[in-house]
Every structure is written in C-alpha cells, then in structure tokens.
Design an enzyme around this catalytic site. Structure first.
Site, PDB file in Angstrom:
ATOM      1  N   HIS A 238       0.811  -1.214   0.000  1.00 21.89           N
ATOM      2  CA  HIS A 238       0.000   0.000   0.000  1.00 21.89           C
ATOM      3  C   HIS A 238       0.846   1.267   0.000  1.00 21.89           C
ATOM      4  CE1 HIS A 238       0.835   0.650   4.315  1.00 21.89           C
ATOM      5  NE2 HIS A 238       0.714  -0.670   4.429  1.00 21.89           N
ATOM      6  N   ASP A 239       0.369   2.276  -0.692  1.00 21.24           N
ATOM      7  CA  ASP A 239       0.954   3.621  -0.716  1.00 21.24           C
ATOM      8  C   ASP A 239       2.320   3.684  -1.381  1.00 21.24           C
ATOM      9  OD1 ASP A 239      -1.144   5.023   1.003  1.00 21.24           O
ATOM     10  OD2 ASP A 239      -0.468   3.460   2.378  1.00 21.24           O
TER      11      ASP A 239
ATOM     12  N   GLY B   1       4.803  -1.410   2.456  1.00 21.66           N
ATOM     13  CA  GLY B   1       4.077  -0.165   2.294  1.00 21.66           C
ATOM     14  C   GLY B   1       4.963   1.069   2.285  1.00 21.66           C
TER      15      GLY B   1
END
Length: 261
Positions: free
Chosen positions: A124-125, A142
């Site tokens: 994520h991100d 992440g």
C-alpha cells in the site's frame, strides 16, 4: 463498456466498471466496481481487479494476479483508497498490487513500462516509477518509493518507507532496510552497497565522462570514510553539470532512513 471490448462469457464484470476500447477480459476473471481499464489492455484468465483502480492503456494482467485489493495494513478500515497504474505494464502470474491507506496519500501509484514478474508484491501507498523490473518474488512493503529504471532481482525484500533510487539494482535475495541511492548496486541481508550499476549505464548509452563522474562521486560517499553529510557537502562544493550526477546527489539528500553502506 466500449463495444469493441471482448469479454469472455464466464468473466464477472461489475456494471460500475469502465472498460475501454479493444480491452480483452479472459475466462473466470473478476472486474469490480470503480475499476477503469484503458484501451488495449489484456486481462487473462482468473485475474481479479478491484477498485477504486485505474489501469492505463495496453497493460497486460496474467492469470491469478490480484490488482487493487484492500491492503494488508491492520489499520485499514475500508476507506475508499485508490490504485493508479500507467500504460504498458506487465503483471505476471500471482502478482499482487494493493491500494493505498488514509495514513498516507490514499493512493498507490505505478508508472508505465514496468515488468512485475510472477509472485511479486507492491504494498500500500507505494510509488513505482517507469521502466522498472521486479523479478520473481521481489516484494516491497508499504510506503516504498522506487525510481525509474530500478531493478529488484528475485527474492528481494524491501522494508517499508525505503527509497530505491533510479537506475539502481538490488541483487537476488537482498533484504533492504535502508535507502538505495540512484545508480547504486546493493546486495546481501542486510544489503550493503556494492559499487554502481555501470553495466546498466552502458546499456542505456551513458558516456564515459558521465560514468567517470559517477564513479568519483561514489568513491566520495563510500570510500573516503566520510559521514553522509560530509560527503554531500563535498559533492555540493564541486561544479556538477551532468543530470545523472545531480540525480545521484538528490537521492542522497532525499534519504529518510539513511543509505545502504
């Protein structure tokens, strides 16, 4: 849905998905709501794409890949985060790409012309540049940022929040806990700097003077016993015109976790 799209009868496509011209969706694939698939993209069998996700033009998604799924962060509580993907990317078998979290900007971003081999993972991100290669089982946690043209060899693991500099290379089985500056080769667990990616520079047509400048800058950082700040001060005091050298210096200046040594 564009009339030229070719969708297998067994595929499940949510009415809220946007399917562009000449898109192919293979058997038993699942396309969720809030998914936008750009022109010429090919989705093979048994792939899952969930949204909100935007795929650009001419991407290829191979069987059993999972694109745009909820992230694996325990803090994630179902917020409407996004995945944005550029053009001409290849996602091979069992590749997993997760959307962002509200703890960051809420978006995972992938550029164009990247190759993600089988079983690779983008957490994520993350922000992935253009022209990168993730070899089999390479994984980034992440909030990782990967610059243009970087290569993560097979079984490479990257800790969250690390920066992998443009045109750098991480050797097979490396474990990355700190930032890898632009053009640098890293290897080991934990990874250490192991010279510069001069072979990659030759393939990109870099001139000998540019490579000599980068070699000299590498020695300043890694061979003279200086702290990073001392090395940066020395590099800044010199007159640098080559954009490649500026890219190397900027990757040092922007390091948030310290650099591999």
């Amino acid at each position: 849905m564009h009339p030229s799209a070719r969708i297998h009868d067994s595929a499940i496509v949510d009415p809220g998905a946007s399917i562009g011209a000449n898109v192919e969706i293979g058997p038993w694939s699942l396309i969720g709501a809030d998914v936008e698939i750009g022109e010429g993209t090919v989705i093979r069998s048994h792939a899952v794409i969930k949204g909100p996700t935007t795929l650009g033009r001419n991407n290829q998604v191979f069987q059993f890949a999972s694109i745009g799924e909820d992230c694996q962060d325990k803090k994630y509580a179902g917020e409407p985060t996004r995945l944005v993907v550029g053009d001409n990317n290849i996602f091979r078998e069992c590749c997993t790409i997760h959307r962002g979290t509200v703890q960051d900007e809420g978006v995972t971003r992938i550029g164009s012309d990247n190759l993600f081999m089988a079983y690779t993972h983008v957490g994520h991100d993350c922000v992935i540049g253009n022209g990168c290669i993730f070899a089999n089982n390479a994984s980034v946690a992440g909030h990782v940022k990967v610059g243009d043209g970087a290569i993560l060899s097979g079984m490479t693991g990257v800790h969250q929040f690390c920066h992998i500099g443009a045109y750098s290379m991480c050797a097979g089985g490396s474990t990355i806990f700190k930032d890898v500056p632009a053009f640098v080769m890293a290897a080991g667990s934990p990874a250490k700097a192991n010279g510069m990616n001069f072979e990659g520079m030759k393939r990109r047509g870099y001139s000998k003077p540019v490579m000599q400048s980068l070699r000299k800058a590498y020695k300043t950082v890694y061979r003279e016993g200086l702290t990073l700040e001392e090395a940066l001060e020395r590099l800044r005091s010199q007159d640098h015109h080559e954009p490649e050298l500026q890219l190397f210096i900027e990757s040092l200046q922007n390091s948030t976790r310290g650099i591999v040594r």
